[in-house]
Write a protein that holds these residues in place. Structure first.
Motif, PDB file in Angstrom:
ATOM      1  N   GLU A 121     151.468 -10.856  95.235  1.00  0.00           N
ATOM      2  CA  GLU A 121     151.351 -11.918  94.226  1.00  0.00           C
ATOM      3  C   GLU A 121     150.097 -12.761  94.474  1.00  0.00           C
ATOM      4  O   GLU A 121     149.397 -13.137  93.523  1.00  0.00           O
ATOM      5  N   ALA A 122     149.816 -13.038  95.738  1.00  0.00           N
ATOM      6  CA  ALA A 122     148.619 -13.814  96.081  1.00  0.00           C
ATOM      7  C   ALA A 122     147.357 -13.057  95.654  1.00  0.00           C
ATOM      8  O   ALA A 122     146.430 -13.639  95.085  1.00  0.00           O
ATOM      9  N   TYR A 123     147.341 -11.743  95.919  1.00  0.00           N
ATOM     10  CA  TYR A 123     146.183 -10.939  95.515  1.00  0.00           C
ATOM     11  C   TYR A 123     146.018 -10.954  93.999  1.00  0.00           C
ATOM     12  O   TYR A 123     144.900 -11.099  93.491  1.00  0.00           O
ATOM     13  N   GLU A 124     147.119 -10.789  93.271  1.00  0.00           N
ATOM     14  CA  GLU A 124     147.049 -10.794  91.807  1.00  0.00           C
ATOM     15  C   GLU A 124     146.520 -12.122  91.281  1.00  0.00           C
ATOM     16  O   GLU A 124     145.769 -12.157  90.308  1.00  0.00           O
ATOM     17  N   THR A 125     146.899 -13.231  91.922  1.00  0.00           N
ATOM     18  CA  THR A 125     146.395 -14.544  91.521  1.00  0.00           C
ATOM     19  C   THR A 125     144.877 -14.611  91.691  1.00  0.00           C
ATOM     20  O   THR A 125     144.156 -15.069  90.806  1.00  0.00           O
ATOM     21  N   ILE A 126     144.408 -14.145  92.823  1.00  0.00           N
ATOM     22  CA  ILE A 126     142.958 -14.133  93.102  1.00  0.00           C
ATOM     23  C   ILE A 126     142.244 -13.206  92.119  1.00  0.00           C
ATOM     24  O   ILE A 126     141.193 -13.548  91.560  1.00  0.00           O
ATOM     25  N   ARG A 127     142.823 -12.033  91.875  1.00  0.00           N
ATOM     26  CA  ARG A 127     142.209 -11.076  90.960  1.00  0.00           C
ATOM     27  C   ARG A 127     142.124 -11.643  89.538  1.00  0.00           C
ATOM     28  O   ARG A 127     141.110 -11.500  88.856  1.00  0.00           O
ATOM     29  N   ARG A 128     143.182 -12.307  89.097  1.00  0.00           N
ATOM     30  CA  ARG A 128     143.170 -12.910  87.754  1.00  0.00           C
ATOM     31  C   ARG A 128     142.087 -13.980  87.645  1.00  0.00           C
ATOM     32  O   ARG A 128     141.404 -14.079  86.622  1.00  0.00           O
ATOM     33  N   GLN A 129     141.933 -14.781  88.699  1.00  0.00           N
ATOM     34  CA  GLN A 129     140.880 -15.804  88.705  1.00  0.00           C
ATOM     35  C   GLN A 129     139.500 -15.152  88.591  1.00  0.00           C
ATOM     36  O   GLN A 129     138.633 -15.627  87.852  1.00  0.00           O
ATOM     37  N   ALA A 130     139.305 -14.070  89.342  1.00  0.00           N
ATOM     38  CA  ALA A 130     138.019 -13.366  89.307  1.00  0.00           C
ATOM     39  C   ALA A 130     137.748 -12.813  87.913  1.00  0.00           C
ATOM     40  O   ALA A 130     136.630 -12.930  87.388  1.00  0.00           O
ATOM     41  N   THR A 131     138.779 -12.238  87.296  1.00  0.00           N
ATOM     42  CA  THR A 131     138.623 -11.681  85.944  1.00  0.00           C
ATOM     43  C   THR A 131     138.319 -12.790  84.938  1.00  0.00           C
ATOM     44  O   THR A 131     137.420 -12.641  84.098  1.00  0.00           O
ATOM     45  N   ALA A 132     139.026 -13.883  85.057  1.00  0.00           N
ATOM     46  CA  ALA A 132     138.817 -14.994  84.118  1.00  0.00           C
ATOM     47  C   ALA A 132     137.412 -15.578  84.240  1.00  0.00           C
ATOM     48  O   ALA A 132     136.801 -15.972  83.246  1.00  0.00           O
ATOM     49  N   GLN A 133     136.912 -15.662  85.476  1.00  0.00           N
ATOM     50  CA  GLN A 133     135.580 -16.238  85.698  1.00  0.00           C
ATOM     51  C   GLN A 133     134.465 -15.198  85.624  1.00  0.00           C
ATOM     52  O   GLN A 133     133.289 -15.536  85.752  1.00  0.00           O
ATOM     53  N   ARG A 134     134.861 -13.921  85.506  1.00  0.00           N
ATOM     54  CA  ARG A 134     133.899 -12.810  85.476  1.00  0.00           C
ATOM     55  C   ARG A 134     133.006 -12.778  86.716  1.00  0.00           C
ATOM     56  O   ARG A 134     131.783 -12.645  86.637  1.00  0.00           O
ATOM     57  N   ILE A 135     133.637 -12.899  87.856  1.00  0.00           N
ATOM     58  CA  ILE A 135     132.948 -12.822  89.150  1.00  0.00           C
ATOM     59  C   ILE A 135     133.735 -11.866  90.041  1.00  0.00           C
ATOM     60  O   ILE A 135     134.905 -11.596  89.784  1.00  0.00           O
ATOM     61  N   PRO A 136     133.125 -11.361  91.121  1.00  0.00           N
ATOM     62  CA  PRO A 136     133.835 -10.440  92.013  1.00  0.00           C
ATOM     63  C   PRO A 136     135.020 -11.118  92.707  1.00  0.00           C
ATOM     64  O   PRO A 136     134.990 -12.323  92.981  1.00  0.00           O
TER      65      PRO A 136
END
Length: 196
Positions: free
Chosen positions: A161-176
């Protein structure tokens, strides 16, 4: 392979060697190959600029003590030696030469040494580039794992769940993902220093 031969006529070559018969033989062959040759003597402490290949002398009187001989350079380094003993071989191994030519110089062998040294140097550059990319990937993964553990611990959620949260943030901000992880780690460290 054909690129290596085609590029020879455009090579900028510096030769660090005193005047004499050996230098004349080397000069004649390099000019027949079509290289743009520049002669330097005495031995220089700074790497010659605007060069693709540097031939440099390793001998009893003038051992290459300059740092540029011992570190990675863009130019291909080819050592020139006039004897083989433990001292000379030690000095040779301390350099970053891709090839060596022994005296007395003959026109035969200079072209093959030049082609082989350039090919070897290109291969080494490709390997170094791959190693750097792998190191960057490992560093990013460590950062992501650290950020996932921090987030999982602070939010009392699973690591997935923590990884998915980080991944969603990256996708939303369009950064790695690694960049979000690094920012999370820095923010956490800053809050910890302030006792928050």
């Amino acid at each position: 392979m054909s690129r290596l031969f085609d590029d020879l006529r455009h090579l900028r070559v510096a030769v660090i060697h005193p005047p004499g018969e050996d230098r004349d033989i080397l000069q004649g062959q390099l000019k027949r190959i079509g290289c743009q040759v520049r002669w330097i003597w005495p031995f220089c402490q700074a790497r010659p600029s605007d060069t693709d290949v540097i031939f440099f002398l390793v001998d009893r009187e003038q051992s290459p003590s300059a740092d540029w001989c011992q570190t990675e350079t863009e130019a291909v380094l080819i050592a020139l030696i006039d004897y083989e003993n433990p001292t000379a071989l030690g000095a040779l191994l301390a350099t970053n030469a891709s090839a060596v030519i022994t005296k007395p110089f003959r026109s035969f062998g200079i072209l093959s040494t030049l082609v082989l040294a350039r090919s070897s140097n290109d291969y080494k550059k490709r390997l170094n580039s791959k190693v750097k990319r792998l190191e960057d990937t490992l560093r990013s993964r460590r950062e992501i794992e650290k950020a996932v553990h921090i987030l999982a611990e602070r939010k009392a959620v699973s690591t997935s769940e923590a990884y998915e949260t980080i991944r969603r943030q990256a996708t939303a901000q369009r950064i790695p993902v690694a960049q979000v992880a690094t920012e999370l780690i820095r923010a956490t460290e800053a809050f910890d220093k302030m006792g928050l």
